[in-house]
Design a protein around this motif. Sequence first.
Motif, PDB file in Angstrom:
ATOM      1  N   TRP A 130       0.836  -1.189   0.000  1.00 13.65           N
ATOM      2  CA  TRP A 130       0.000   0.000   0.000  1.00 13.65           C
ATOM      3  C   TRP A 130       0.882   1.255   0.000  1.00 13.65           C
ATOM      4  CZ3 TRP A 130      -5.508   0.156   0.318  1.00 13.65           C
ATOM      5  CH2 TRP A 130      -6.111  -1.108   0.354  1.00 13.65           C
ATOM      6  N   SER A 131       0.396   2.299  -0.647  1.00 12.53           N
ATOM      7  CA  SER A 131       1.136   3.560  -0.707  1.00 12.53           C
ATOM      8  C   SER A 131       1.251   4.182   0.678  1.00 12.53           C
ATOM      9  CB  SER A 131       0.428   4.544  -1.646  1.00 12.53           C
ATOM     10  OG  SER A 131       0.371   4.037  -2.959  1.00 12.53           O
ATOM     11  N   ASP A 132       2.235   5.058   0.829  1.00 11.74           N
ATOM     12  CA  ASP A 132       2.439   5.743   2.098  1.00 11.74           C
ATOM     13  C   ASP A 132       1.166   6.473   2.531  1.00 11.74           C
ATOM     14  OD1 ASP A 132       5.026   4.894   2.136  1.00 11.74           O
ATOM     15  OD2 ASP A 132       5.887   6.782   1.420  1.00 11.74           O
ATOM     16  N   GLY A 133       0.827   6.287   3.811  1.00  5.01           N
ATOM     17  CA  GLY A 133      -0.356   6.948   4.346  1.00  5.01           C
ATOM     18  C   GLY A 133      -1.650   6.215   4.087  1.00  5.01           C
ATOM     19  N   LYS A 134      -1.565   5.064   3.410  1.00  8.49           N
ATOM     20  CA  LYS A 134      -2.767   4.289   3.101  1.00  8.49           C
ATOM     21  C   LYS A 134      -2.595   2.867   3.593  1.00  8.49           C
ATOM     22  CE  LYS A 134      -3.689   7.075  -1.014  1.00  8.49           C
ATOM     23  NZ  LYS A 134      -2.443   7.867  -0.967  1.00  8.49           N
ATOM     24  N   GLY A 135      -3.713   2.187   3.799  1.00  4.91           N
ATOM     25  CA  GLY A 135      -3.676   0.813   4.261  1.00  4.91           C
ATOM     26  C   GLY A 135      -5.040   0.182   4.115  1.00  4.91           C
ATOM     27  N   PRO A 136      -5.121  -1.142   4.258  1.00  2.00           N
ATOM     28  CA  PRO A 136      -6.392  -1.835   4.017  1.00  2.00           C
ATOM     29  C   PRO A 136      -7.511  -1.386   4.941  1.00  2.00           C
ATOM     30  CG  PRO A 136      -4.807  -3.293   5.075  1.00  2.00           C
ATOM     31  CD  PRO A 136      -4.061  -2.074   4.667  1.00  2.00           C
ATOM     32  N   TRP A 137      -7.178  -1.092   6.207  1.00  3.02           N
ATOM     33  CA  TRP A 137      -8.224  -0.755   7.190  1.00  3.02           C
ATOM     34  C   TRP A 137      -8.208   0.745   7.524  1.00  3.02           C
ATOM     35  CZ3 TRP A 137      -9.806  -5.002   5.765  1.00  3.02           C
ATOM     36  CH2 TRP A 137      -9.102  -6.195   5.875  1.00  3.02           C
ATOM     37  N   LYS A 138      -7.750   1.524   6.585  1.00  4.44           N
ATOM     38  CA  LYS A 138      -7.686   2.981   6.771  1.00  4.44           C
ATOM     39  C   LYS A 138      -8.373   3.654   5.587  1.00  4.44           C
ATOM     40  CE  LYS A 138      -4.407   6.782   7.505  1.00  4.44           C
ATOM     41  NZ  LYS A 138      -2.960   7.139   7.625  1.00  4.44           N
ATOM     42  N   ALA A 139      -9.501   4.296   5.841  1.00  6.07           N
ATOM     43  CA  ALA A 139     -10.239   4.982   4.775  1.00  6.07           C
ATOM     44  C   ALA A 139      -9.578   6.325   4.480  1.00  6.07           C
ATOM     45  CB  ALA A 139     -11.687   5.185   5.179  1.00  6.07           C
ATOM     46  N   VAL A 140      -9.206   6.520   3.233  1.00  4.66           N
ATOM     47  CA  VAL A 140      -8.566   7.770   2.821  1.00  4.66           C
ATOM     48  C   VAL A 140      -9.265   8.281   1.563  1.00  4.66           C
ATOM     49  CG1 VAL A 140      -6.437   8.847   1.983  1.00  4.66           C
ATOM     50  CG2 VAL A 140      -6.335   7.094   3.777  1.00  4.66           C
ATOM     51  N   VAL A 141      -9.738   9.496   1.610  1.00  9.80           N
ATOM     52  CA  VAL A 141     -10.291  10.150   0.424  1.00  9.80           C
ATOM     53  C   VAL A 141      -9.203  11.049  -0.154  1.00  9.80           C
ATOM     54  CG1 VAL A 141     -12.029  11.730  -0.494  1.00  9.80           C
ATOM     55  CG2 VAL A 141     -12.658  10.082   1.287  1.00  9.80           C
ATOM     56  N   GLU A 142      -8.865  10.792  -1.398  1.00  2.65           N
ATOM     57  CA  GLU A 142      -7.816  11.561  -2.076  1.00  2.65           C
ATOM     58  C   GLU A 142      -8.289  11.844  -3.493  1.00  2.65           C
ATOM     59  OE1 GLU A 142      -3.630  10.137  -3.602  1.00  2.65           O
ATOM     60  OE2 GLU A 142      -3.506  10.585  -1.436  1.00  2.65           O
ATOM     61  N   ASP A 143      -8.433  13.128  -3.812  1.00  4.59           N
ATOM     62  CA  ASP A 143      -8.991  13.541  -5.101  1.00  4.59           C
ATOM     63  C   ASP A 143     -10.378  12.899  -5.268  1.00  4.59           C
ATOM     64  OD1 ASP A 143      -6.678  15.040  -5.654  1.00  4.59           O
ATOM     65  OD2 ASP A 143      -5.663  13.263  -6.440  1.00  4.59           O
ATOM     66  N   ASP A 144     -10.580  12.126  -6.320  1.00  4.53           N
ATOM     67  CA  ASP A 144     -11.898  11.519  -6.571  1.00  4.53           C
ATOM     68  C   ASP A 144     -11.985  10.079  -6.078  1.00  4.53           C
ATOM     69  OD1 ASP A 144     -13.011  13.755  -7.780  1.00  4.53           O
ATOM     70  OD2 ASP A 144     -12.304  13.192  -9.779  1.00  4.53           O
ATOM     71  N   TRP A 145     -11.056   9.657  -5.225  1.00  2.00           N
ATOM     72  CA  TRP A 145     -10.956   8.251  -4.855  1.00  2.00           C
ATOM     73  C   TRP A 145     -11.142   8.039  -3.354  1.00  2.00           C
ATOM     74  CZ3 TRP A 145     -10.358   4.963  -8.963  1.00  2.00           C
ATOM     75  CH2 TRP A 145      -9.884   5.531 -10.162  1.00  2.00           C
ATOM     76  N   LEU A 146     -11.798   6.918  -3.027  1.00  4.25           N
ATOM     77  CA  LEU A 146     -11.862   6.447  -1.649  1.00  4.25           C
ATOM     78  C   LEU A 146     -11.030   5.178  -1.562  1.00  4.25           C
ATOM     79  CD1 LEU A 146     -12.984   6.372   1.268  1.00  4.25           C
ATOM     80  CD2 LEU A 146     -14.952   5.085   0.360  1.00  4.25           C
ATOM     81  N   PHE A 147      -9.906   5.245  -0.819  1.00  2.00           N
ATOM     82  CA  PHE A 147      -9.001   4.113  -0.670  1.00  2.00           C
ATOM     83  C   PHE A 147      -9.405   3.259   0.529  1.00  2.00           C
ATOM     84  CE2 PHE A 147      -6.588   7.032  -3.197  1.00  2.00           C
ATOM     85  CZ  PHE A 147      -5.651   6.292  -3.907  1.00  2.00           C
ATOM     86  N   GLY A 148      -9.147   1.947   0.424  1.00  6.99           N
ATOM     87  CA  GLY A 148      -9.352   1.043   1.545  1.00  6.99           C
ATOM     88  C   GLY A 148      -9.958  -0.265   1.094  1.00  6.99           C
ATOM     89  N   ALA A 180      -9.015  -3.955  -6.976  1.00  4.86           N
ATOM     90  CA  ALA A 180      -9.687  -4.854  -6.037  1.00  4.86           C
ATOM     91  C   ALA A 180      -8.796  -6.056  -5.748  1.00  4.86           C
ATOM     92  CB  ALA A 180     -11.017  -5.318  -6.628  1.00  4.86           C
ATOM     93  N   HIS A 181      -8.746  -6.487  -4.506  1.00  5.63           N
ATOM     94  CA  HIS A 181      -7.944  -7.606  -4.002  1.00  5.63           C
ATOM     95  C   HIS A 181      -6.481  -7.237  -3.784  1.00  5.63           C
ATOM     96  CE1 HIS A 181     -10.853 -10.985  -5.601  1.00  5.63           C
ATOM     97  NE2 HIS A 181     -11.508  -9.909  -5.148  1.00  5.63           N
ATOM     98  N   GLY A 182      -6.023  -6.132  -4.339  1.00  6.05           N
ATOM     99  CA  GLY A 182      -4.613  -5.789  -4.230  1.00  6.05           C
ATOM    100  C   GLY A 182      -4.382  -4.590  -3.329  1.00  6.05           C
ATOM    101  N   PRO A 183      -3.130  -4.111  -3.276  1.00  4.48           N
ATOM    102  CA  PRO A 183      -2.847  -2.890  -2.509  1.00  4.48           C
ATOM    103  C   PRO A 183      -3.472  -1.672  -3.188  1.00  4.48           C
ATOM    104  CG  PRO A 183      -0.918  -3.552  -3.763  1.00  4.48           C
ATOM    105  CD  PRO A 183      -1.923  -4.652  -3.926  1.00  4.48           C
ATOM    106  N   ASP A 184      -3.764  -0.659  -2.390  1.00  2.00           N
ATOM    107  CA  ASP A 184      -4.368   0.578  -2.902  1.00  2.00           C
ATOM    108  C   ASP A 184      -5.708   0.335  -3.586  1.00  2.00           C
ATOM    109  OD1 ASP A 184      -2.285   2.005  -1.873  1.00  2.00           O
ATOM    110  OD2 ASP A 184      -1.343   2.468  -3.794  1.00  2.00           O
ATOM    111  N   GLU A 185      -6.491  -0.618  -3.075  1.00  5.00           N
ATOM    112  CA  GLU A 185      -7.862  -0.748  -3.569  1.00  5.00           C
ATOM    113  C   GLU A 185      -8.572   0.586  -3.385  1.00  5.00           C
ATOM    114  OE1 GLU A 185     -12.107  -2.956  -2.538  1.00  5.00           O
ATOM    115  OE2 GLU A 185     -10.235  -3.911  -1.885  1.00  5.00           O
TER     116      GLU A 185
END
Length: 476
Positions: free
Chosen positions: A108-126, A441-446
Amino acid sequence: MTQFDHSRLSDFIDRKWDESVLPSLSEFIEIPALSPSFDPEWEENGYLDAAIETFISWIKSLSLERVSISVHRLKKRSPLLLVTINGDSEGEVLFYSHLDKQPEATGWSDGKGPWKAVVEDDWLFGRGSVDDGYGGYAGILSILGLQEQGISHPTCRFLIETGEESGSPDLELYLDELKSHLGTPDLVIVLDTGGMDYDRLWITQSLRGIVAGTLSVKVSSVGVHSGHGSGVMPSSFRLARQLLSRLEDENTGEILPEWLHSEISDDMKETSSKIIELKDGKIKDFPLLDGVKKQVENPLDIFLTMNLKPSLSVIGADGIPSIESAGNVLRTNTDLKISIRTPPGVDATKVARKVEALLEENPPNGAHVSAKMTEVANGFLAPDLPEKVASDLDAACVEFYGKPSMDLFIGGTIPVMAMLQSRYSNSKFIITGAGGPGGNAHGPDEKLHIPTAKKVTKCVSLAVKSFADYRRQNPI
């Protein structure tokens, strides 16, 4: 009849996504609700239950009318949520989605992770954002958007399971258990796929099936020194290779038995050609090494082969030691895990039996051969929507995307699609979603593309309205 306002729906859906869905979906992302295959202690951990409760809490925060909620738990089976929004017009619609997740993955990219919701630009990561946490939210919100304008809609049921990433082993049991509650849907909507870009709504028209299992070739009771037995005793590897040639031309990769093929219609070829044109003739880069050529080179042939034709892969092996530990010994056996993708519309169960018979009959050199196909799932082939519904859905796509929808054929397998189609053989299907390039999906930075999720919600809302209009004009 209440006049429908597209702009009002669009504004309402956008606002609800921003103010209501994203906060709840972010809370869902933070729950490590692994599918039971990846969490043997899922019952004790309670994460699947927590995911369900988070979704229920969100539903209860809405001003939905005529809604009922029930959680079902069969012994030693992952729980299932059933939400019913009773309609005020003819027809029944069944929505399907799931709340279980794949494992975390690394990278996962820095500052992101599977159980951490991050909104960046038009994307919701997690983890679970695009597969498939958003699906239930989008479905419920599509009906709320109709109710907000006083628009009549059919009875809508939302079947939300927690075992899809494990192959939906419990769903059939729940479908039996809840048969009287589920009715007979006229339309099934599944929001668990996506498309090749985010510029239009992609509607999945087909999925391939799968027949997988183990081919075992045994030739001796013990290993024999190769200086003594080679050239006299048959090689189990050579015999296994020979048997696979009954299925596949080893020179071209073409699948040989006619019963593994199905006709590709002119409409399918025309749609595939349009997709190729959209992609400027470029179909997915494959990580081939320098100098390695594809089995097929023409872009249209590549697309048809990937998605609509049968294929064979050897995905595992036993009986073969690693290079480091290999001695000069003729091995007793070769076991190969084979995976056959079957075209949509082909009966995978019949194929499995034929594959077993083809590989086991007349074994070369009298070898002891067994072929056991243990993973069998049909593909999916969508029936045509009523012409008016298809036309209205396309108009909605133009309204909200600025472009008409595009049909899509997918080479993978989603067993639940075949399960639902077998159960509801007279139902129409809309299989779509917000997945797309970079969703991972299924990978890092979903991540979920939020603008697309909003547009999908709006288009589904219009599809449900259109189906209600169609049923009113065409009573059964």
